[in-house]
Design a protein around this motif. Structure first.
Motif, PDB file in Angstrom:
ATOM      1  N   ARG A  39      -8.316 -32.750 -68.259  1.00  0.00           N
ATOM      2  CA  ARG A  39      -9.815 -31.240 -68.001  1.00  0.00           C
ATOM      3  C   ARG A  39      -9.408 -30.260 -67.853  1.00  0.00           C
ATOM      4  NH1 ARG A  39     -14.750 -34.621 -65.598  1.00  0.00           N
ATOM      5  NH2 ARG A  39     -15.610 -33.402 -66.667  1.00  0.00           N
ATOM      6  N   PRO A  40     -10.515 -29.104 -68.050  1.00  0.00           N
ATOM      7  CA  PRO A  40     -10.012 -28.156 -67.834  1.00  0.00           C
ATOM      8  C   PRO A  40     -10.544 -27.781 -66.531  1.00  0.00           C
ATOM      9  CG  PRO A  40     -11.203 -27.880 -69.658  1.00  0.00           C
ATOM     10  CD  PRO A  40     -10.918 -29.257 -69.920  1.00  0.00           C
ATOM     11  N   VAL A  41     -10.168 -27.034 -65.714  1.00  0.00           N
ATOM     12  CA  VAL A  41     -11.132 -26.386 -64.178  1.00  0.00           C
ATOM     13  C   VAL A  41     -11.795 -25.670 -64.526  1.00  0.00           C
ATOM     14  CG1 VAL A  41     -10.299 -26.013 -62.253  1.00  0.00           C
ATOM     15  CG2 VAL A  41      -8.690 -27.571 -63.757  1.00  0.00           C
ATOM     16  N   ASP A  42     -12.949 -26.280 -63.633  1.00  0.00           N
ATOM     17  CA  ASP A  42     -14.128 -25.131 -63.882  1.00  0.00           C
ATOM     18  C   ASP A  42     -14.183 -24.268 -62.371  1.00  0.00           C
ATOM     19  OD1 ASP A  42     -16.897 -23.669 -62.964  1.00  0.00           O
ATOM     20  OD2 ASP A  42     -18.102 -25.398 -63.712  1.00  0.00           O
ATOM     21  N   ARG A  43     -13.625 -23.159 -62.730  1.00  0.00           N
ATOM     22  CA  ARG A  43     -13.623 -22.613 -61.228  1.00  0.00           C
ATOM     23  C   ARG A  43     -14.711 -22.200 -60.425  1.00  0.00           C
ATOM     24  NH1 ARG A  43      -8.669 -22.388 -63.612  1.00  0.00           N
ATOM     25  NH2 ARG A  43      -7.177 -20.789 -64.025  1.00  0.00           N
ATOM     26  N   CYS A  64      -7.160 -26.601 -57.074  1.00  0.00           N
ATOM     27  CA  CYS A  64      -6.351 -26.508 -55.520  1.00  0.00           C
ATOM     28  C   CYS A  64      -4.271 -26.207 -56.151  1.00  0.00           C
ATOM     29  CB  CYS A  64      -5.739 -27.205 -54.803  1.00  0.00           C
ATOM     30  SG  CYS A  64      -7.462 -27.440 -53.535  1.00  0.00           S
ATOM     31  N   ARG A  65      -4.063 -27.650 -57.077  1.00  0.00           N
ATOM     32  CA  ARG A  65      -2.158 -27.953 -58.219  1.00  0.00           C
ATOM     33  C   ARG A  65      -1.700 -26.991 -58.410  1.00  0.00           C
ATOM     34  NH1 ARG A  65      -4.571 -33.582 -57.887  1.00  0.00           N
ATOM     35  NH2 ARG A  65      -5.241 -33.142 -59.878  1.00  0.00           N
ATOM     36  N   GLU A  66      -2.974 -26.412 -59.546  1.00  0.00           N
ATOM     37  CA  GLU A  66      -2.439 -26.013 -60.434  1.00  0.00           C
ATOM     38  C   GLU A  66      -2.355 -23.287 -59.254  1.00  0.00           C
ATOM     39  OE1 GLU A  66      -6.320 -23.535 -62.509  1.00  0.00           O
ATOM     40  OE2 GLU A  66      -5.118 -25.302 -63.181  1.00  0.00           O
ATOM     41  N   LEU A  67      -2.952 -24.375 -58.518  1.00  0.00           N
ATOM     42  CA  LEU A  67      -2.695 -22.228 -57.854  1.00  0.00           C
ATOM     43  C   LEU A  67      -1.290 -22.435 -57.239  1.00  0.00           C
ATOM     44  CD1 LEU A  67      -4.677 -22.541 -54.563  1.00  0.00           C
ATOM     45  CD2 LEU A  67      -5.519 -21.206 -57.156  1.00  0.00           C
ATOM     46  N   PRO A  68      -0.226 -21.266 -58.224  1.00  0.00           N
ATOM     47  CA  PRO A  68       0.931 -20.650 -57.957  1.00  0.00           C
ATOM     48  C   PRO A  68       1.478 -20.451 -56.966  1.00  0.00           C
ATOM     49  CG  PRO A  68      -0.409 -19.529 -58.170  1.00  0.00           C
ATOM     50  CD  PRO A  68      -1.772 -20.287 -58.322  1.00  0.00           C
ATOM     51  N   SER A  69       2.407 -21.961 -56.841  1.00  0.00           N
ATOM     52  CA  SER A  69       2.845 -22.206 -55.242  1.00  0.00           C
ATOM     53  C   SER A  69       3.980 -21.042 -54.942  1.00  0.00           C
ATOM     54  CB  SER A  69       4.064 -23.475 -55.662  1.00  0.00           C
ATOM     55  OG  SER A  69       5.097 -23.646 -56.195  1.00  0.00           O
ATOM     56  N   ARG A  70       3.936 -21.081 -53.445  1.00  0.00           N
ATOM     57  CA  ARG A  70       5.935 -20.840 -53.393  1.00  0.00           C
ATOM     58  C   ARG A  70       6.672 -20.979 -53.091  1.00  0.00           C
ATOM     59  NH1 ARG A  70       1.485 -18.615 -49.392  1.00  0.00           N
ATOM     60  NH2 ARG A  70      -0.139 -17.199 -50.258  1.00  0.00           N
ATOM     61  N   GLY A  71       6.961 -22.259 -53.527  1.00  0.00           N
ATOM     62  CA  GLY A  71       8.156 -23.010 -53.041  1.00  0.00           C
ATOM     63  C   GLY A  71      10.045 -22.625 -54.078  1.00  0.00           C
ATOM     64  N   HIS A  72       9.507 -21.489 -54.918  1.00  0.00           N
ATOM     65  CA  HIS A  72      11.219 -20.736 -55.533  1.00  0.00           C
ATOM     66  C   HIS A  72       9.836 -19.681 -56.317  1.00  0.00           C
ATOM     67  CE1 HIS A  72       8.780 -22.270 -59.634  1.00  0.00           C
ATOM     68  NE2 HIS A  72       8.038 -23.054 -59.140  1.00  0.00           N
ATOM     69  N   CYS A  73      11.409 -19.181 -56.588  1.00  0.00           N
ATOM     70  CA  CYS A  73      11.190 -17.779 -57.053  1.00  0.00           C
ATOM     71  C   CYS A  73      10.974 -17.353 -58.372  1.00  0.00           C
ATOM     72  CB  CYS A  73      12.872 -17.252 -57.061  1.00  0.00           C
ATOM     73  SG  CYS A  73      13.755 -17.937 -58.273  1.00  0.00           S
ATOM     74  N   TRP A  96     -11.881 -29.771 -58.323  1.00  0.00           N
ATOM     75  CA  TRP A  96     -11.606 -28.763 -57.042  1.00  0.00           C
ATOM     76  C   TRP A  96      -9.977 -29.478 -56.804  1.00  0.00           C
ATOM     77  CZ3 TRP A  96      -9.787 -30.784 -52.279  1.00  0.00           C
ATOM     78  CH2 TRP A  96      -9.272 -29.503 -50.961  1.00  0.00           C
ATOM     79  N   GLY A  97      -9.833 -30.575 -56.554  1.00  0.00           N
ATOM     80  CA  GLY A  97      -8.026 -31.272 -56.520  1.00  0.00           C
ATOM     81  C   GLY A  97      -7.266 -30.852 -57.641  1.00  0.00           C
ATOM     82  N   ARG A  98      -7.414 -30.453 -58.540  1.00  0.00           N
ATOM     83  CA  ARG A  98      -6.547 -30.207 -60.039  1.00  0.00           C
ATOM     84  C   ARG A  98      -6.393 -28.557 -58.860  1.00  0.00           C
ATOM     85  NH1 ARG A  98      -9.719 -33.143 -63.103  1.00  0.00           N
ATOM     86  NH2 ARG A  98     -10.971 -30.947 -64.071  1.00  0.00           N
ATOM     87  N   ALA A 108     -17.151 -23.414 -55.208  1.00  0.00           N
ATOM     88  CA  ALA A 108     -18.177 -23.856 -54.052  1.00  0.00           C
ATOM     89  C   ALA A 108     -17.476 -24.913 -52.998  1.00  0.00           C
ATOM     90  CB  ALA A 108     -19.212 -24.256 -55.183  1.00  0.00           C
ATOM     91  N   VAL A 109     -17.144 -25.705 -53.730  1.00  0.00           N
ATOM     92  CA  VAL A 109     -16.380 -27.395 -53.760  1.00  0.00           C
ATOM     93  C   VAL A 109     -15.074 -26.233 -51.959  1.00  0.00           C
ATOM     94  CG1 VAL A 109     -14.528 -29.368 -53.491  1.00  0.00           C
ATOM     95  CG2 VAL A 109     -16.950 -28.927 -54.925  1.00  0.00           C
ATOM     96  N   ASN A 110     -14.334 -25.464 -52.586  1.00  0.00           N
ATOM     97  CA  ASN A 110     -13.141 -25.518 -51.508  1.00  0.00           C
ATOM     98  C   ASN A 110     -14.016 -23.918 -50.959  1.00  0.00           C
ATOM     99  OD1 ASN A 110     -10.439 -24.463 -51.189  1.00  0.00           O
ATOM    100  ND2 ASN A 110     -11.652 -22.387 -51.039  1.00  0.00           N
ATOM    101  N   ARG A 111     -15.488 -24.259 -50.402  1.00  0.00           N
ATOM    102  CA  ARG A 111     -16.000 -23.544 -49.470  1.00  0.00           C
ATOM    103  C   ARG A 111     -17.029 -24.255 -48.653  1.00  0.00           C
ATOM    104  NH1 ARG A 111     -18.918 -20.707 -53.998  1.00  0.00           N
ATOM    105  NH2 ARG A 111     -17.932 -18.522 -54.467  1.00  0.00           N
ATOM    106  N   ALA A 112     -16.751 -25.453 -49.803  1.00  0.00           N
ATOM    107  CA  ALA A 112     -17.583 -26.855 -48.225  1.00  0.00           C
ATOM    108  C   ALA A 112     -16.587 -26.882 -47.431  1.00  0.00           C
ATOM    109  CB  ALA A 112     -18.611 -27.917 -48.969  1.00  0.00           C
TER     110      ALA A 112
END
Length: 134
Positions: free
Chosen positions: A58-62, A25-34, A21-23, A67-71
């Motif tokens: 390791r690849p992320v299991d979306r 979240c970190r791979e989501l596109p950030s809004r910090g630059h253009c 879940w942490g990986r 599911a973890v994000n919902r919890a």
């Protein structure tokens, strides 16, 4: 996959899912630059000492991450902030404790309780079957 008699996650499985879940979240596109190519520039000095090659992450299991994000979304504060800071931001525990106004010595206890909350929420809502479908 049919739900087993013991539908709770082991400590190792839970830790693996929280890391996943942490990986995610970190791979989501950030809004910090253009999003231009300039944001990926690294000076030549950055490339000289690359060190020993590392195994690819390791690849992320979306589905499991969702599911973890919902919890995580159903958790109360400050446990929600502690889980996010530990697994997503990799923040210093003392800084997290100061920010959420809990004793610095209590971080490990709060993190343990937060892991139990995630496990209970995943189990209660039947999301453990998503996590185990490999």
């Amino acid at each position: 996959m049919a739900e087993s008699a013991d539908s709770t996650l082991s400590d190792d499985e839970l830790e693996r899912q929280l890391e996943n879940w942490g990986r995610w979240c970190r791979e989501l596109p950030s809004r910090g630059h253009c999003e231009s190519i300039e944001s990926r520039y690294r000076s030549p000095q950055h490339w000289h000492d690359l060190g020993a090659p590392q195994a690819p992450p390791r690849p992320v299991d979306r589905d499991a991450a969702l599911a973890v994000n919902r919890a995580w979304g159903a958790m109360p504060q400050p446990w929600k902030a502690i889980v996010r800071d530990w697994y997503v931001f990799r923040a210093n525990p003392k800084m997290t404790c100061r920010r959420v106004k809990i004793p610095a010595l209590g971080h490990e206890d709060y993190l343990h309780d937060a892991r139990l909350m995630v496990r209970n929420l995943l189990t209660r809502h039947g999301w453990t079957t998503i996590l185990r479908a490999d």
